[in-house]
Design a protein around this motif. Structure first.
Motif, PDB file in Angstrom:
ATOM      1  N   LYS A  30      26.218  43.931  36.391  1.00  0.00           N
ATOM      2  CA  LYS A  30      26.266  45.130  37.224  1.00  0.00           C
ATOM      3  C   LYS A  30      26.200  46.417  36.409  1.00  0.00           C
ATOM      4  N   GLY A  40      21.529  47.964  42.563  1.00  0.00           N
ATOM      5  CA  GLY A  40      22.985  47.970  42.541  1.00  0.00           C
ATOM      6  C   GLY A  40      23.571  47.958  41.150  1.00  0.00           C
ATOM      7  N   ARG A  76      34.988  49.440  40.555  1.00  0.00           N
ATOM      8  CA  ARG A  76      34.920  48.360  41.543  1.00  0.00           C
ATOM      9  C   ARG A  76      34.085  48.787  42.745  1.00  0.00           C
ATOM     10  N   ARG A  77      34.215  50.030  43.139  1.00  0.00           N
ATOM     11  CA  ARG A  77      33.417  50.543  44.256  1.00  0.00           C
ATOM     12  C   ARG A  77      31.933  50.502  43.928  1.00  0.00           C
ATOM     13  N   LEU A  78      31.606  50.674  42.647  1.00  0.00           N
ATOM     14  CA  LEU A  78      30.210  50.627  42.205  1.00  0.00           C
ATOM     15  C   LEU A  78      29.707  49.197  41.987  1.00  0.00           C
ATOM     16  N   GLY A  79      30.598  48.221  42.141  1.00  0.00           N
ATOM     17  CA  GLY A  79      30.177  46.827  42.039  1.00  0.00           C
ATOM     18  C   GLY A  79      30.610  46.104  40.799  1.00  0.00           C
ATOM     19  N   ASN A 131      25.675  56.376  40.264  1.00  0.00           N
ATOM     20  CA  ASN A 131      25.636  55.184  39.408  1.00  0.00           C
ATOM     21  C   ASN A 131      25.380  55.528  37.942  1.00  0.00           C
ATOM     22  N   ASN A 190      23.404  38.383  36.391  1.00  0.00           N
ATOM     23  CA  ASN A 190      24.425  38.930  37.293  1.00  0.00           C
ATOM     24  C   ASN A 190      25.233  40.040  36.638  1.00  0.00           C
TER      25      ASN A 190
END
Length: 339
Positions: A122, A159, A277-280, A189, A120
């Motif tokens: 990111k 993502g 945060r917008r990118l995950g 990204n 998990n």
């Protein structure tokens, strides 16, 4: 009075573990109050077999994830070695490998994505490829842009954010070159990672390190905390022998200019927090990779005592420049106990 901006603290846990066992790594960081880390080299089962995290099989990744839950630890980024291979197949006297790009995408890159998904994560840390040793990196920027762009596109399908770390001997060996790569790659990204110790170990002064940080600043996603005391007797020849670097120090006494850099970075944390945060991601990381007992091309070591010294040095510096952070509290203990 406005509240101080806040960062998340993380570390390369393998630096804190004498034997690299997962239990040792999690115990050390949890005791220091950290809740995030980046996996790199680890012995999951405790049988003495140390693997890079991307080499773990599916069952070992499940075991590692269970250990994270037990210790209340989350993954900040995968400490990958992507991009630490030759860009072109040319003999240059170095021991760096060349891997055909299609093979590299199907192997190292795919395995890194697999580990990130299983844990998990990111974020993935990586690099910008080696130009032929002795040649100017500027000649190879466009080729690196093409390769790194393809890797970033693969990560985007899952993502995942790709962070390019500034480091000696690579095409992105300073802030200006890394900023040029990021501008030309131009992917949402794709961010860059500042590391002061990777600049001061190239005999850059604190002012020069700050100038490289300024060049990178529009593209920074997170920061590695490493510092180095310049050896004034060492003649700079344009190439770092990474295995001979012995002068790594905590972030409050080296030549990377961390106080000056963090005072400036403080003003940019709120906007960067929103972007990450917008990118995950969970926020803005300052990640310790201190190398206090030594470092090399693919990793470093500080020991549990050295990691403690590095964490306390960073916290004192953050207090001084008015950047907030959180270490574990009694509330975290209650949550882990389940009441």
């Amino acid at each position: 009075m406005a509240a101080n901006p806040e960062v998340l603290l993380s570390a390369f846990a393998d630096e804190a573990a004498n034997r690299k066992t997962a239990i040792e790594q999690m115990s050390s960081l949890a005791a220091l109050g950290l809740k995030f880390y980046s996996p790199r080299f680890v012995d999951v089962t405790g049988n003495g077999t140390v693997k890079h995290v991307v080499e773990l099989d599916d069952e070992e990744l499940k075991q590692l994830a269970a250990i994270h839950e037990e210790y209340g630890m989350s993954v900040a980024s995968i400490g990958s070695r992507i991009g630490k291979v030759k860009l072109v197949d040319q003999e240059d006297g170095s021991h760096n490998k060349f891997v055909p790009f299609d093979e590299y995408m199907a192997g190292e890159v795919a395995q890194t994505v697999r580990a990130a998904v299983a844990l998990n994560a990111k974020l993935i840390r990586g690099f910008s490829f080696y130009q032929p040793k002795g040649e100017e990196p500027e000649r190879y920027v466009d080729q690196a842009v093409e390769r790194v762009g393809e890797i970033a596109d693969e990560f985007a399908k899952h993502g995942i954010v790709y962070g390019l770390e500034v480091e000696a001997n690579l095409i992105g060996q300073n802030g200006r070159l890394l900023a040029e790569l990021a501008t030309k790659i131009n992917r949402d990204n794709l961010v860059v990672i500042f590391d002061g110790g990777n600049l001061s170990s190239q005999n850059m002064s604190p002012v020069q390190c700050f100038e490289e940080y300024e060049a990178m600043r529009p593209h920074i996603g997170w920061i590695h905390i490493k510092d180095y005391a310049i050896d004034s007797s060492l003649e700079w020849k344009g190439y770092v022998d990474e295995e001979r670097l012995k002068n790594f120090v905590p972030s409050n006494i080296g030549d990377s200019g961390h106080e000056m850099i963090l005072r400036d970075f403080r003003e940019h944390i709120p906007a960067l927090d929103e972007r990450m945060r917008r990118l995950g991601g969970p926020g803005v990381f300052l990640e310790l990779e201190p190398h206090l007992k030594g470092g090399g091309q693919f990793g470093g070591f500080s020991g549990p005592d050295g990691m403690g010294v590095a964490v306390r040095a960073l916290c004192s510096l953050l207090d001084y420049v008015n950047i907030d952070y959180r270490l574990r509290t009694m509330q975290d203990i209650r949550e882990l106990r389940g009441f």
